[in-house]
Write a protein that holds these residues in place. Structure first.
Motif, mmCIF file in Angstrom:
data_model
loop_
_atom_site.group_PDB
_atom_site.id
_atom_site.type_symbol
_atom_site.label_atom_id
_atom_site.label_comp_id
_atom_site.label_asym_id
_atom_site.label_seq_id
_atom_site.Cartn_x
_atom_site.Cartn_y
_atom_site.Cartn_z
ATOM 1 N N ASN A 1 4.649 8.389 6.073
ATOM 2 C CA ASN A 1 4.079 7.223 5.390
ATOM 3 C C ASN A 1 4.229 7.299 3.876
ATOM 4 O OD1 ASN A 1 2.936 7.106 8.129
ATOM 5 N ND2 ASN A 1 1.700 5.448 7.308
ATOM 6 N N ILE A 2 5.180 8.113 3.416
ATOM 7 C CA ILE A 2 5.542 8.152 2.001
ATOM 8 C C ILE A 2 6.886 7.447 1.842
ATOM 9 C CG2 ILE A 2 5.987 9.579 -0.021
ATOM 10 C CD1 ILE A 2 3.161 9.900 1.005
ATOM 11 N N LYS A 3 6.916 6.434 0.989
ATOM 12 C CA LYS A 3 8.125 5.638 0.772
ATOM 13 C C LYS A 3 8.441 5.567 -0.719
ATOM 14 C CE LYS A 3 8.178 4.483 5.192
ATOM 15 N NZ LYS A 3 9.208 4.968 6.128
ATOM 16 N N ALA B 1 -7.492 4.224 -3.047
ATOM 17 C CA ALA B 1 -6.558 3.109 -2.883
ATOM 18 C C ALA B 1 -6.078 3.020 -1.438
ATOM 19 C CB ALA B 1 -5.370 3.271 -3.826
ATOM 20 N N ILE B 2 -5.802 4.163 -0.829
ATOM 21 C CA ILE B 2 -5.357 4.179 0.566
ATOM 22 C C ILE B 2 -6.464 3.656 1.475
ATOM 23 C CG2 ILE B 2 -4.742 5.689 2.498
ATOM 24 C CD1 ILE B 2 -3.352 7.506 0.398
ATOM 25 N N ARG B 3 -7.689 4.139 1.274
ATOM 26 C CA ARG B 3 -8.805 3.686 2.103
ATOM 27 C C ARG B 3 -9.041 2.193 1.927
ATOM 28 N NH1 ARG B 3 -11.159 8.590 -0.417
ATOM 29 N NH2 ARG B 3 -10.964 10.310 1.089
ATOM 30 N N LYS C 1 1.369 16.120 1.508
ATOM 31 C CA LYS C 1 1.097 16.281 2.936
ATOM 32 C C LYS C 1 -0.284 15.716 3.257
ATOM 33 C CE LYS C 1 3.948 20.285 4.214
ATOM 34 N NZ LYS C 1 3.935 21.689 4.701
ATOM 35 N N GLU C 2 -1.249 16.028 2.405
ATOM 36 C CA GLU C 2 -2.596 15.492 2.578
ATOM 37 C C GLU C 2 -2.602 13.973 2.446
ATOM 38 O OE1 GLU C 2 -6.469 14.630 -0.065
ATOM 39 O OE2 GLU C 2 -5.216 16.317 -0.697
ATOM 40 N N ILE C 3 -1.931 13.455 1.406
ATOM 41 C CA ILE C 3 -1.890 12.012 1.174
ATOM 42 C C ILE C 3 -1.199 11.290 2.324
ATOM 43 C CG2 ILE C 3 -0.887 10.227 -0.313
ATOM 44 C CD1 ILE C 3 -3.428 11.599 -1.427
ATOM 45 N N ASP C 4 -0.133 11.866 2.833
ATOM 46 C CA ASP C 4 0.583 11.260 3.955
ATOM 47 C C ASP C 4 -0.312 11.161 5.181
ATOM 48 O OD1 ASP C 4 3.063 10.340 5.337
ATOM 49 O OD2 ASP C 4 2.794 12.219 6.437
ATOM 50 N N ALA C 5 -1.078 12.196 5.464
ATOM 51 C CA ALA C 5 -1.976 12.175 6.618
ATOM 52 C C ALA C 5 -3.039 11.099 6.454
ATOM 53 C CB ALA C 5 -2.621 13.546 6.798
ATOM 54 N N ASN D 1 -4.808 5.450 7.909
ATOM 55 C CA ASN D 1 -5.219 4.115 7.462
ATOM 56 C C ASN D 1 -4.116 3.065 7.618
ATOM 57 O OD1 ASN D 1 -8.052 4.168 5.915
ATOM 58 N ND2 ASN D 1 -7.029 6.134 5.608
ATOM 59 N N ASP D 2 -2.996 3.452 8.234
ATOM 60 C CA ASP D 2 -1.869 2.539 8.456
ATOM 61 C C ASP D 2 -1.376 1.926 7.147
ATOM 62 O OD1 ASP D 2 0.073 1.245 9.941
ATOM 63 O OD2 ASP D 2 -1.201 -0.489 10.391
ATOM 64 N N VAL D 3 -1.165 2.803 6.165
ATOM 65 C CA VAL D 3 -0.745 2.380 4.829
ATOM 66 C C VAL D 3 0.494 3.171 4.422
ATOM 67 C CG1 VAL D 3 -1.390 2.376 2.373
ATOM 68 C CG2 VAL D 3 -3.065 1.703 4.116
ATOM 69 N N GLN D 4 1.410 2.523 3.714
ATOM 70 C CA GLN D 4 2.565 3.194 3.134
ATOM 71 C C GLN D 4 2.273 3.502 1.666
ATOM 72 O OE1 GLN D 4 5.241 3.963 4.981
ATOM 73 N NE2 GLN D 4 4.517 2.869 6.786
ATOM 74 N N VAL D 5 2.478 4.756 1.270
ATOM 75 C CA VAL D 5 2.297 5.170 -0.122
ATOM 76 C C VAL D 5 3.674 5.178 -0.768
ATOM 77 C CG1 VAL D 5 1.570 7.027 -1.658
ATOM 78 C CG2 VAL D 5 0.255 6.525 0.410
ATOM 79 N N CYS D 6 3.893 4.258 -1.714
ATOM 80 C CA CYS D 6 5.230 4.044 -2.273
ATOM 81 C C CYS D 6 5.313 4.628 -3.679
ATOM 82 C CB CYS D 6 5.551 2.552 -2.296
ATOM 83 S SG CYS D 6 5.441 1.784 -0.660
#
Length: 332
Positions: A193-195, A98-100, A153-157, A162-167
């Motif tokens: 980048n975790i919100k 989803a991030i990619r 930590k891995e997901i945030d990196a 990818n310039d994406v916010q994971v909410c």
């Protein structure tokens, strides 16, 4: 800049994407959030095909633009830290994809959950510790945080690359389900980048105040789900922590999947609370105040209806929610 009002298309999964977008547009909405993995299927987004082809991505975005709509979020709510392999491993990979995909499509945010690990490295099932008054529970929580922190930590990196916010949705039965647990996650991961996906519905039934939570979180909010909850008389004797649910047969029509071989249970006939169409639990004045608080955080925020009121048909309930949401927006 202004808030963008849309809807999560999961409730319209029985029709193709183009027809779902037409329903949203008819309701006066301009944004659409689609599912790309996690608990439920992804009928409105061919993830693998889009990841593999720039042309496919351009054609996909064209379906939105030609209707005057915009893709305002990807959703992969699930349990990425579950010890069940068919749940945890799959949902974790769904988040990565989803991030990619969000990065490749130019979508700024995805919605997901922190998940719930088991009690220890040998556990088979997820375990949600609700009230750790017993010292044993602290050992369970310590282990669960030792799983969730390195994962995010891995997901945030990956999200940063990818310039994406994971909410994250502050959803019960997750390790991160309220404001303090989210603040702890950010402190222990150092995430940028975790919100939070601010979904008031889950805060309402826990007796939390979504507006106060919004003011406290501020810039840590990256996405909004417009969803309402109504408290019923059953709360007087059930409270909000209730295990009086029933099994749903494997051959039942309309059951809602949550993992391979699992689906949502049946609610009590007299529940303490349930999700309702927006405006039926709290009036438009309340929602105007909520939107104002969101606007103060980020005036360009995506605000997407999530329709889960079983008393209304999917299109009927979505349109009712849209009418009340837009009425509240008009008060700003």
């Amino acid at each position: 800049m202004a808030l963008t009002y849309g809807a999560y298309t999961a409730c319209l999964s029985d029709r193709p994407l183009t027809a779902a977008l037409d329903v949203l547009k008819e309701a006066g909405l301009t944004g659409a959030e689609v599912n790309v993995g996690g608990f439920i299927p992804s009928p409105h987004c061919p993830v693998d095909a889009l990841l593999a082809s720039k042309t496919a991505r351009e054609d996909y975005l064209g379906l939105f633009s030609e209707r005057g709509m915009r893709l305002s979020g990807l959703n992969t709510s699930g349990n990425p830290t579950s010890p069940l392999p068919n749940e945890g491993l799959k949902h974790a990979e769904d988040i990565r994809n989803a991030i990619r995909l969000a990065g490749a499509l130019g979508v700024g945010e995805i919605v997901t959950m922190s998940g719930t690990p088991g009690t220890d490295p040998t556990a088979k099932y997820p375990t949600w510790v609700v009230n750790p008054w017993n010292g044993i529970d602290m050992e369970i929580l310590d282990y669960q945080w030792s799983v969730v922190v390195p994962f995010f930590k891995e997901i945030d990196a990956l999200a940063r690359d990818n310039d994406v916010q994971v909410c994250l949705e502050l959803h019960p039965r997750n390790l991160v389900f309220n404001v303090p647990s989210f603040e702890r996650l950010i402190e222990e991961t150092g995430a940028t980048n975790i919100k939070v996906n601010m979904d008031p519905s889950h805060l309402f039934w826990q007796q939390m105040d979504p507006i106060a939570a919004t003011k406290r979180l501020g810039g840590l909010i990256g996405h909004v789900h417009a969803k309402d909850t109504k408290i019923f008389p059953g709360a007087a004797y059930r409270g909000v922590l209730d295990t009086d649910f029933g099994h749903v047969a494997a051959d039942a029509e309309g059951k809602v999947p949550v993992a391979y071989g699992y689906w949502c249970n049946a609610w009590p006939e007299d529940p303490a609370w349930r999700f309702v169409a927006l405006g039926l639990g709290h009036d438009t004045d309340y929602w105007a105040d909520f939107l104002h608080a969101i606007e103060q955080v980020a005036p360009e925020m995506n605000v997407n209806i999530e329709h889960e009121d079983a008393e209304y048909g999917n299109v009927e309930g979505l349109k009712l929610s849209a009418s009340n949401l837009l009425a509240a927006a008009a008060k700003l």
